[in-house]
Design a protein around this motif. Sequence first.
Motif, short mmCIF file in Angstrom:
data_model
loop_
_atom_site.label_atom_id
_atom_site.label_comp_id
_atom_site.label_asym_id
_atom_site.label_seq_id
_atom_site.Cartn_x
_atom_site.Cartn_y
_atom_site.Cartn_z
N LEU A 133 0.83 -1.21 0.00
CA LEU A 133 0.00 0.00 0.00
C LEU A 133 0.87 1.26 0.00
CD1 LEU A 133 -2.74 -1.18 2.52
CD2 LEU A 133 -3.08 -0.70 0.09
N ALA A 141 -7.81 7.72 -0.97
CA ALA A 141 -8.35 6.36 -1.07
C ALA A 141 -7.28 5.32 -0.70
CB ALA A 141 -8.88 6.11 -2.47
N GLN A 186 -6.59 5.51 3.01
CA GLN A 186 -7.67 4.92 3.80
C GLN A 186 -7.45 3.42 3.94
OE1 GLN A 186 -11.65 5.05 2.19
NE2 GLN A 186 -12.56 4.65 4.18
N GLN A 187 -7.01 2.80 2.87
CA GLN A 187 -6.72 1.36 2.92
C GLN A 187 -5.61 1.09 3.92
OE1 GLN A 187 -6.24 0.74 -1.55
NE2 GLN A 187 -7.19 -1.17 -0.92
N LYS A 194 -4.68 2.90 6.43
CA LYS A 194 -5.18 3.19 7.77
C LYS A 194 -5.99 2.00 8.30
CE LYS A 194 -8.79 5.60 9.96
NZ LYS A 194 -10.09 6.05 9.61
N GLY A 195 -6.80 1.43 7.43
CA GLY A 195 -7.59 0.26 7.81
C GLY A 195 -6.70 -0.91 8.20
N SER A 196 -5.63 -1.08 7.45
CA SER A 196 -4.68 -2.16 7.74
C SER A 196 -4.02 -1.92 9.10
CB SER A 196 -3.64 -2.20 6.62
OG SER A 196 -2.99 -3.44 6.58
N ARG A 245 -4.58 12.11 5.60
CA ARG A 245 -5.93 12.26 5.03
C ARG A 245 -6.47 13.65 5.31
NH1 ARG A 245 -10.05 7.73 6.04
NH2 ARG A 245 -10.85 8.58 4.10
#
Lengths: 131, 152
Positions: B57, B77, B80-81, B83-85, B102
Amino acid sequence: MARKMIRVLLVDDEEINRVVARAALKAAGGGGDVLDEAENGAVAVQRVRDAVAAAAPYDLVLMDKQMPVMDGHEATRRIRDMGVTTPIVAVSSDGLPADVEAFITAGADDFTSKPLSKEKLGIILAKFRLT
Amino acid sequence: MKKSLFDQASILFSGLFFLSTGYLDEQFCQVEDLQDEASPNFVEEVVTLFFKDSGRLMSNIEQALEKYPRDFNRWDAYMQQLKGSCSSIGASRMKNECMSFRDSCGQGNVEGCMRSFQKVKREHAVLRQKLESYFQLLRQAGSAGAATRPVM
């Protein structure tokens, strides 16, 4: 005591989220659960369609929001358009009211934040009487 | 010797978590709680997966910063990925830097994005080093053949 076995569809494009969710579901008392996974909304819609055709519908769908090919909102809408009433719980790291509203409007039954945990899954399973 | 290594692992984990350095948060404990006899290396497997994902990422973000100037939607976008990880394993300091990035995207602040991304990379490198040391210590301590957190 282990609860009854349920069929769950986990929809998330990130493998790490699926790995953690899988373990959390098992820890929530479902060692014998059937857990199918889909890496995007389009695959999820197909899995649901196939499950219905096989007379083995899912008991629960856990739906991520942002995914390639087809996102969670669109996948939820299409599943509902098929007439499927399986509980769909949106799972997203963005818990903004607009986000939650968009999912509910698309047909989701509930929303929970990422990451999934044993406790969150326990609450979800209890809410939809899957325990 | 084994007891000493356990102590070292405990101290290292404390430094990561209990001493409010904030590298890891409660979510890491949640992941540890998912480890059991059937999955004795679950924590290390998840962490390995995190670093594989996050490396990919971050590479995507780096390329996007170069190839798509001022494409804040795209940058956001990707972040965000990431951050989710980070959330998946409780990498809180790294997650906070993702959020700063972000925020900068939302403000249309290119320099802010670049600064934040450098911080994301630094936090990633530090966390990797600390977790690698942690698991190495646990393996050496021979915790029942699995890399499990010592009981505090």
